[in-house]
Write an enzyme that holds these catalytic residues in place. Structure first.
Site, PDB file in Angstrom:
ATOM      1  N   SER A 141       2.609  -6.723 -16.183  1.00 12.70           N
ATOM      2  CA  SER A 141       2.274  -5.297 -16.337  1.00 12.70           C
ATOM      3  C   SER A 141       2.818  -4.783 -17.668  1.00 12.70           C
ATOM      4  CB  SER A 141       2.848  -4.470 -15.182  1.00 12.70           C
ATOM      5  OG  SER A 141       4.219  -4.738 -14.997  1.00 12.70           O
ATOM      6  N   ASP A 181       6.857 -13.385 -14.759  1.00 12.87           N
ATOM      7  CA  ASP A 181       5.434 -13.501 -14.399  1.00 12.87           C
ATOM      8  C   ASP A 181       4.752 -14.540 -15.283  1.00 12.87           C
ATOM      9  OD1 ASP A 181       3.767 -12.449 -12.520  1.00 12.87           O
ATOM     10  OD2 ASP A 181       3.562 -10.486 -13.487  1.00 12.87           O
ATOM     11  N   LYS A 194       6.475 -16.141 -11.038  1.00 14.24           N
ATOM     12  CA  LYS A 194       5.488 -15.598 -10.089  1.00 14.24           C
ATOM     13  C   LYS A 194       4.091 -15.917 -10.602  1.00 14.24           C
ATOM     14  CE  LYS A 194       4.613 -11.007  -9.815  1.00 14.24           C
ATOM     15  NZ  LYS A 194       3.172 -10.985 -10.152  1.00 14.24           N
ATOM     16  N   GLU A 203      -0.012  -7.156  -2.755  1.00 17.73           N
ATOM     17  CA  GLU A 203      -0.387  -5.957  -3.518  1.00 17.73           C
ATOM     18  C   GLU A 203      -1.728  -5.392  -3.034  1.00 17.73           C
ATOM     19  OE1 GLU A 203      -0.052  -6.321  -7.773  1.00 17.73           O
ATOM     20  OE2 GLU A 203      -1.086  -4.418  -8.123  1.00 17.73           O
TER      21      GLU A 203
HETATM   22  O1  KIV Z   1       3.059  -7.367 -13.260  1.00 17.37           O
HETATM   23  C1  KIV Z   1       3.809  -6.790 -12.465  1.00 17.37           C
HETATM   24  O2  KIV Z   1       4.536  -5.861 -12.823  1.00 17.37           O
HETATM   25  C2  KIV Z   1       3.833  -7.245 -11.084  1.00 17.37           C
HETATM   26  C3  KIV Z   1       4.746  -6.544 -10.134  1.00 17.37           C
HETATM   27  C4  KIV Z   1       4.308  -5.173  -9.829  1.00 17.37           C
HETATM   28  C5  KIV Z   1       4.977  -7.310  -8.912  1.00 17.37           C
HETATM   29  O3  KIV Z   1       3.152  -8.145 -10.752  1.00 17.37           O
END
Ligand code: KIV
Length: 283
Positions: A47, A85, A115, A184
């Site tokens: 994000s 991420d 993740k 989500e």
């Molecule tokens: O990219 C992100 O910030 C996310 C979180 C909201 C879990 O995937």
């Protein structure tokens, strides 16, 4: 100081029925501030593409950008566990790519886990990363990297068939070795059902109260944003407005010659004969 949060802590929290609080962070100082609150997980999310880089969506985010921000966050040495991420196309093309890129997030960025978005078809990828001793968080439901395939940011799992597929995906991710799963943008009843069916914690964002934990984008919950927020965001402060107000006052002060005042200014040191006054404080 809070004890370091590890995969063991996270799994124990689910067993003990303790809720898990997570936020995103992308820089050193924000990480220091939020870590003092006892937050359990810090997600350096892709994000950051929108929040920090000003991209339209998460798709253009690169490994280099993720590593750059991970380094800033992990330099704060938070007690919270840091999740890095995996950006779009860092794990989709091959298992080898995925392991190498997950390794970079850990080795160069200092992430303590990674993740990735997607269900059963990513089982071989999750297994291989876990095999390389890197803990993995899954991500199901409204997965922003699949924006074009989903046809926009749409709530997922609303019909029986896709809900059943998501339950199977969650079970498959747990079997593959994920130590938790972000859910989500799905109906709360589906999130509840997944949460009951897996023994790893679910972390919800727009997935209702029955998840084992919650995550939000830090800037959103602080009210620093330039686009309408989804309804799942609770805005805890209006820092965006407060920043605008403070900076506006500064601009007016400068233009009116009210800043800097004498207390913000330095003076010559006192002369030996004591004639010119001033202080020697250079702070
Ligand atoms: O990219 C992100 O910030 C996310 C979180 C909201 C879990 O995937």
């Amino acid at each position: 100081m809070k004890k370091k949060v590890t995969t063991h802590t996270i799994l124990k929290m689910k067993r003990g029925g303790e809720k898990l609080a997570a936020l995103t962070s992308y820089d050193f100082l924000s990480t220091r501030l939020i870590d003092d609150t006892g937050i359990d997980l810090i997600v350096v999310g892709d994000s950051l593409g929108m929040v920090i880089m000003g991209y339209e969506n998460t798709i253009p985010v690169t490994m280099e950008e993720m590593i750059h921000h991970l380094k800033a966050v992990t330099r704060a040495r938070p007690s919270a566990m840091v999740v890095g991420d995996m950006p779009f196309m860092s794990y989709q093309a091959s298992v080898e790519d995925a392991v190498r890129n997950a390794g970079r997030l850990v080795k160069e960025g200092g992430a303590e886990s990674v993740k990735l978005e997607g269900g059963s078809r990513y089982v071989p990828v999750v297994e291989a990363i876990v095999h390389a001793s890197i803990p993995v968080v899954g991500h199901l439901g409204l997965t922003p990297q699949s924006l074009h395939q989903m046809g926009g940011y749409r709530i997922q799992g609303r019909d029986d068939r896709s809900a059943a597929v998501m339950v199977d995906d969650a079970i498959a991710l747990e079997k593959a070795g994920c130590f938790s799963i972000v859910l989500e943008g799905i109906p709360w009843q589906l999130a509840q059902s997944i949460t009951e069916k897996v023994s790893i914690p679910t972390i919800g964002i727009g997935a209702g109260v029955h998840c084992d934990g919650q995550v939000l984008v830090l800037n959103d919950m602080l009210g620093i944003h330039d686009r309408p927020l989804p309804r799942f965001v609770k805005v805890y402060d209006n820092l965006g407005e407060r920043i605008r107000k403070a900076v506006g006052e500064y601009v007016e002060d400068v233009k009116a010659g009210r800043f800097p005042a004498i207390e913000h200014s330095y003076m010559f040191p006192k002369k030996k004969d004591g004639s010119a006054s001033g202080d020697d404080d250079n702070s």
